[in-house]
Design a protein around this motif. Structure first.
Motif, short mmCIF file in Angstrom:
data_model
loop_
_atom_site.label_atom_id
_atom_site.label_comp_id
_atom_site.label_asym_id
_atom_site.label_seq_id
_atom_site.Cartn_x
_atom_site.Cartn_y
_atom_site.Cartn_z
N ALA A 74 -8.75 -42.65 65.85
CA ALA A 74 -10.12 -43.46 65.21
C ALA A 74 -9.98 -45.21 65.31
O ALA A 74 -9.25 -45.62 64.82
CB ALA A 74 -10.04 -42.85 63.80
N LEU A 75 -11.24 -45.49 65.70
CA LEU A 75 -10.90 -47.30 65.01
C LEU A 75 -12.23 -47.43 64.34
O LEU A 75 -13.61 -46.80 64.24
CB LEU A 75 -10.81 -47.93 66.40
N ARG A 76 -12.06 -48.97 63.60
CA ARG A 76 -13.31 -48.92 63.19
C ARG A 76 -12.84 -50.74 63.31
O ARG A 76 -12.08 -51.48 64.04
CB ARG A 76 -13.47 -48.62 61.02
N LEU A 77 -14.81 -51.34 62.82
CA LEU A 77 -14.75 -52.73 63.23
C LEU A 77 -13.89 -53.50 62.12
O LEU A 77 -13.64 -52.45 60.96
CB LEU A 77 -15.79 -53.45 62.96
N LYS A 78 -12.78 -54.37 61.56
CA LYS A 78 -12.31 -54.99 60.58
C LYS A 78 -12.51 -56.36 60.86
O LYS A 78 -12.68 -57.27 61.55
CB LYS A 78 -10.84 -54.83 61.19
#
Length: 176
Positions: A74-78
């Protein structure tokens, strides 16, 4: 004058540069994310650019290939500051690997452009911090691509967690 091969960081990096291990020998990390999720990340990025800060970001499923193995993630903008997401590519991501898997011993890590770090020589700083007994997250570099687009060399940095504390032989406590 020390006898034998010096083991300090100031000698190790030039030695690795001469042998071609640094920065040439980097693993390739390929991120595959469905088009609809990539569009949602782009919308979050557009809002961040519009308002000058990133907020309300969500995690999206992705597959990561590294050294011939495929990982569910799972990835998200940071990134609090615009340098993490203002450019057309090389955005910073927070990555959480699924199924208790790790890449280079890290199950939660950040991917970002090395220039996004305040300390230009973060690698040296972190090595020195660890040498003096301070907490220092593990890190590495990889050649990153997203859906086949080459994003270049990016910094991988372990996310601070209870596991990080355990590996550092520290008690579970708040980290500042």
């Amino acid at each position: 004058i020390p006898i034998g091969k010096p083991k300090t960081i100031s000698f190790t990096i030039p030695e690795k540069k001469i042998s071609g291990e640094f920065p040439a020998k980097l693993g390739a990390l390929h991120i595959s994310i469905k088009f609809k999720y990539l569009n949602k990340i782009k919308e979050e990025r557009d809002k961040a650019i519009q308002f000058g800060m990133l907020w309300g970001q969500k995690s999206y499923p992705a597959k990561i290939e590294y050294e011939g193995k495929t990982y569910r993630a799972a990835l998200r903008l940071k990134g609090d500051l615009h340098d993490h997401w203002e450019y057309p590519d090389r955005w910073s991501f927070r990555v959480n690997l699924k199924d208790k898997k790790t890449i280079l011993g890290m199950s939660r890590f950040s991917l970002h452009n090395p220039n996004s770090r305040v300390i230009a020589d973060g690698m040296l700083f972190q090595s020195w911090a660890a040498a003096f007994g301070n907490l220092s997250p593990r890190y590495s570099f990889a050649r990153v691509s997203v859906n086949g687009d080459a994003w270049g060399v990016m910094h991988m940095e372990e996310h601070v967690s209870n596991y990080f504390l355990e590996l550092s032989r520290r008690k579970d406590a708040p980290i500042f």
